[in-house]
Design a protein around this motif. Structure first.
Motif, PDB file in Angstrom:
ATOM      1  N   GLU A  84       0.824  -1.214   0.000  1.00 52.57           N
ATOM      2  CA  GLU A  84       0.000   0.000   0.000  1.00 52.57           C
ATOM      3  C   GLU A  84       0.860   1.268   0.000  1.00 52.57           C
ATOM      4  OE1 GLU A  84      -3.423   1.986  -0.313  1.00 52.57           O
ATOM      5  OE2 GLU A  84      -3.561  -0.146   0.166  1.00 52.57           O
ATOM      6  N   GLU A  85       1.972   1.224   0.708  1.00 49.63           N
ATOM      7  CA  GLU A  85       2.827   2.400   0.830  1.00 49.63           C
ATOM      8  C   GLU A  85       3.478   2.778  -0.510  1.00 49.63           C
ATOM      9  OE1 GLU A  85       6.927   3.267   3.135  1.00 49.63           O
ATOM     10  OE2 GLU A  85       5.255   2.599   4.403  1.00 49.63           O
ATOM     11  N   THR A  86       4.017   1.794  -1.210  1.00 51.72           N
ATOM     12  CA  THR A  86       4.689   2.073  -2.486  1.00 51.72           C
ATOM     13  C   THR A  86       3.764   1.879  -3.688  1.00 51.72           C
ATOM     14  OG1 THR A  86       5.486  -0.207  -2.681  1.00 51.72           O
ATOM     15  CG2 THR A  86       6.942   1.387  -1.586  1.00 51.72           C
ATOM     16  N   ARG A  87       2.570   1.359  -3.418  1.00 51.96           N
ATOM     17  CA  ARG A  87       1.585   1.065  -4.477  1.00 51.96           C
ATOM     18  C   ARG A  87       2.189   0.167  -5.560  1.00 51.96           C
ATOM     19  NH1 ARG A  87      -3.025   3.285  -3.149  1.00 51.96           N
ATOM     20  NH2 ARG A  87      -3.118   5.318  -2.198  1.00 51.96           N
ATOM     21  N   THR A  88       2.880  -0.878  -5.078  1.00 47.17           N
ATOM     22  CA  THR A  88       3.489  -1.854  -5.988  1.00 47.17           C
ATOM     23  C   THR A  88       2.922  -3.239  -5.736  1.00 47.17           C
ATOM     24  OG1 THR A  88       5.337  -2.233  -4.469  1.00 47.17           O
ATOM     25  CG2 THR A  88       5.665  -0.581  -6.220  1.00 47.17           C
ATOM     26  N   VAL A  89       2.994  -4.049  -6.769  1.00 48.62           N
ATOM     27  CA  VAL A  89       2.504  -5.429  -6.721  1.00 48.62           C
ATOM     28  C   VAL A  89       3.666  -6.343  -7.076  1.00 48.62           C
ATOM     29  CG1 VAL A  89       0.791  -7.043  -7.631  1.00 48.62           C
ATOM     30  CG2 VAL A  89       0.274  -4.616  -7.560  1.00 48.62           C
ATOM     31  N   ALA A  90       3.782  -7.450  -6.347  1.00 47.42           N
ATOM     32  CA  ALA A  90       4.829  -8.432  -6.627  1.00 47.42           C
ATOM     33  C   ALA A  90       4.214  -9.831  -6.591  1.00 47.42           C
ATOM     34  CB  ALA A  90       5.953  -8.331  -5.607  1.00 47.42           C
ATOM     35  N   ALA A  91       4.738 -10.708  -7.418  1.00 49.59           N
ATOM     36  CA  ALA A  91       4.291 -12.101  -7.413  1.00 49.59           C
ATOM     37  C   ALA A  91       4.844 -12.789  -6.174  1.00 49.59           C
ATOM     38  CB  ALA A  91       4.773 -12.808  -8.671  1.00 49.59           C
ATOM     39  N   THR A  92       4.088 -13.744  -5.653  1.00 54.54           N
ATOM     40  CA  THR A  92       4.558 -14.569  -4.542  1.00 54.54           C
ATOM     41  C   THR A  92       4.954 -15.939  -5.114  1.00 54.54           C
ATOM     42  OG1 THR A  92       2.407 -15.547  -4.079  1.00 54.54           O
ATOM     43  CG2 THR A  92       2.918 -13.440  -2.976  1.00 54.54           C
ATOM     44  N   PRO A  93       5.655 -16.741  -4.353  1.00 52.18           N
ATOM     45  CA  PRO A  93       6.001 -18.085  -4.847  1.00 52.18           C
ATOM     46  C   PRO A  93       4.771 -18.932  -5.198  1.00 52.18           C
ATOM     47  CG  PRO A  93       7.348 -17.539  -2.937  1.00 52.18           C
ATOM     48  CD  PRO A  93       6.315 -16.447  -3.069  1.00 52.18           C
ATOM     49  N   THR A  94       3.639 -18.638  -4.588  1.00 49.76           N
ATOM     50  CA  THR A  94       2.406 -19.393  -4.848  1.00 49.76           C
ATOM     51  C   THR A  94       1.930 -19.238  -6.287  1.00 49.76           C
ATOM     52  OG1 THR A  94       1.793 -19.068  -2.545  1.00 49.76           O
ATOM     53  CG2 THR A  94       0.034 -19.748  -4.012  1.00 49.76           C
ATOM     54  N   VAL A  95       2.356 -18.178  -6.957  1.00 42.31           N
ATOM     55  CA  VAL A  95       1.886 -17.916  -8.317  1.00 42.31           C
ATOM     56  C   VAL A  95       2.240 -19.065  -9.269  1.00 42.31           C
ATOM     57  CG1 VAL A  95       3.833 -16.638  -9.323  1.00 42.31           C
ATOM     58  CG2 VAL A  95       1.508 -15.997  -9.913  1.00 42.31           C
ATOM     59  N   THR A  96       3.231 -19.849  -8.933  1.00 46.69           N
ATOM     60  CA  THR A  96       3.596 -20.985  -9.800  1.00 46.69           C
ATOM     61  C   THR A  96       2.517 -22.065  -9.812  1.00 46.69           C
ATOM     62  OG1 THR A  96       4.833 -22.053  -8.025  1.00 46.69           O
ATOM     63  CG2 THR A  96       6.070 -20.601  -9.522  1.00 46.69           C
ATOM     64  N   GLU A  97       1.557 -21.987  -8.905  1.00 49.40           N
ATOM     65  CA  GLU A  97       0.455 -22.954  -8.880  1.00 49.40           C
ATOM     66  C   GLU A  97      -0.353 -22.935 -10.188  1.00 49.40           C
ATOM     67  OE1 GLU A  97      -0.929 -25.293  -6.498  1.00 49.40           O
ATOM     68  OE2 GLU A  97       1.168 -25.131  -5.934  1.00 49.40           O
ATOM     69  N   VAL A  98      -0.376 -21.797 -10.880  1.00 50.34           N
ATOM     70  CA  VAL A  98      -1.138 -21.734 -12.122  1.00 50.34           C
ATOM     71  C   VAL A  98      -0.534 -22.647 -13.182  1.00 50.34           C
ATOM     72  CG1 VAL A  98      -1.961 -19.392 -11.672  1.00 50.34           C
ATOM     73  CG2 VAL A  98       0.058 -19.727 -13.085  1.00 50.34           C
ATOM     74  N   ASP A  99       0.746 -22.965 -13.058  1.00 49.21           N
ATOM     75  CA  ASP A  99       1.396 -23.827 -14.042  1.00 49.21           C
ATOM     76  C   ASP A  99       0.751 -25.206 -14.114  1.00 49.21           C
ATOM     77  OD1 ASP A  99       3.120 -21.790 -14.588  1.00 49.21           O
ATOM     78  OD2 ASP A  99       4.774 -22.614 -13.419  1.00 49.21           O
ATOM     79  N   ARG A 100       0.251 -25.671 -12.987  1.00 47.03           N
ATOM     80  CA  ARG A 100      -0.390 -26.991 -12.980  1.00 47.03           C
ATOM     81  C   ARG A 100      -1.609 -27.015 -13.895  1.00 47.03           C
ATOM     82  NH1 ARG A 100      -1.498 -29.273  -7.213  1.00 47.03           N
ATOM     83  NH2 ARG A 100      -3.207 -27.840  -7.491  1.00 47.03           N
ATOM     84  N   TYR A 101      -2.209 -25.862 -14.125  1.00 47.29           N
ATOM     85  CA  TYR A 101      -3.425 -25.794 -14.918  1.00 47.29           C
ATOM     86  C   TYR A 101      -3.202 -25.240 -16.312  1.00 47.29           C
ATOM     87  CZ  TYR A 101      -5.170 -26.701 -10.316  1.00 47.29           C
ATOM     88  OH  TYR A 101      -5.371 -27.270  -9.093  1.00 47.29           O
ATOM     89  N   LEU A 102      -2.183 -24.424 -16.469  1.00 40.82           N
ATOM     90  CA  LEU A 102      -1.896 -23.847 -17.780  1.00 40.82           C
ATOM     91  C   LEU A 102      -0.827 -24.622 -18.524  1.00 40.82           C
ATOM     92  CD1 LEU A 102      -1.822 -20.024 -16.996  1.00 40.82           C
ATOM     93  CD2 LEU A 102      -3.694 -21.391 -17.909  1.00 40.82           C
ATOM     94  N   GLY A 103       0.153 -25.098 -17.809  1.00 36.42           N
ATOM     95  CA  GLY A 103       1.265 -25.795 -18.444  1.00 36.42           C
ATOM     96  C   GLY A 103       2.261 -24.809 -19.015  1.00 36.42           C
ATOM     97  N   PRO A 104       3.481 -25.269 -19.210  1.00 36.57           N
ATOM     98  CA  PRO A 104       4.519 -24.389 -19.742  1.00 36.57           C
ATOM     99  C   PRO A 104       4.378 -24.207 -21.247  1.00 36.57           C
ATOM    100  CG  PRO A 104       5.389 -26.584 -19.407  1.00 36.57           C
ATOM    101  CD  PRO A 104       3.971 -26.597 -18.886  1.00 36.57           C
ATOM    102  N   VAL A 105       5.015 -23.171 -21.757  1.00 39.47           N
ATOM    103  CA  VAL A 105       5.082 -22.970 -23.199  1.00 39.47           C
ATOM    104  C   VAL A 105       6.014 -24.041 -23.762  1.00 39.47           C
ATOM    105  CG1 VAL A 105       5.842 -21.394 -25.020  1.00 39.47           C
ATOM    106  CG2 VAL A 105       4.660 -20.511 -23.014  1.00 39.47           C
TER     107      VAL A 105
END
Length: 177
Positions: A84-105
């Motif tokens: 909130e202070e810097t108004r920035t967004v960062a990915a967390t390690p959990t974001v890799t969970e989407v790979d199980r459903y999307l798969g790699p290129v």
């Protein structure tokens, strides 16, 4: 190691093209991204224009939807962290969970077949020199070994470049909006 995210949560998060864009963008960056930058890039992506051409009204419209809806949903799923202070967004390690459903290129090149064929050729050349087959007797063993090493090195570098390209590429599911 992160705990698996429920499949329904992943599908709900991925059901929106802005959230897919955010996930994809954050995974390609090493540092947190300002929310205004994300808003500009999403506005440009949706209008199919350069980010510098996005006007302030459109950027603000996208910013509000990110701030009020999409970032909180991604944060509650554990995929991003919003500062909130810097108004920035960062990915967390959990974001890799989407790979199980999307798969790699996937690579466009059949590396396993190429490596297998190359192994057969190199093995054949080795056996040919070992058994002194007439075609190979005139070739210097040092020249033959040097050529093999160069070819293997070129293939290894090409495969590494292709692997890195695939890692940076957006999955098809994230390109379609």
């Amino acid at each position: 190691m992160t705990a698996p995210v429920a499949r329904d949560t992943v599908f709900e998060v991925l059901s929106n093209n802005r959230r897919r864009f955010i996930i994809s963008t954050l995974r390609q960056r090493d540092a947190p991204v300002e929310l205004t930058t994300l808003a500009r890039e999403i506005g440009a992506h949706e209008a199919n224009i350069d980010p510098s051409a996005v006007d302030s009204t459109e950027q603000k419209r996208v910013y509000v939807s990110l701030y009020q809806t999409h970032i909180p949903k991604l944060e509650s799923a554990g995929f991003v962290r919003y500062d909130e202070e810097t108004r920035t967004v960062a990915a967390t390690p959990t974001v890799t969970e989407v790979d199980r459903y999307l798969g790699p290129v996937q690579s466009a090149l059949p590396w396993s077949r190429l490596n297998g064929a190359l192994s057969l050729v190199v093995g054949g050349l080795f056996l040919g020199t070992l058994f002194e087959i007439s075609v190979l007797t005139g070739v210097s063993p040092l020249l033959l070994a040097s050529a093999i090493v160069v070819v293997l090195l070129v293939v290894a570098v090409a495969q590494l470049v292709d692997y890195r390209r695939c890692q940076r590429a957006r999955p098809l599911e994230l390109r379609d909006s």
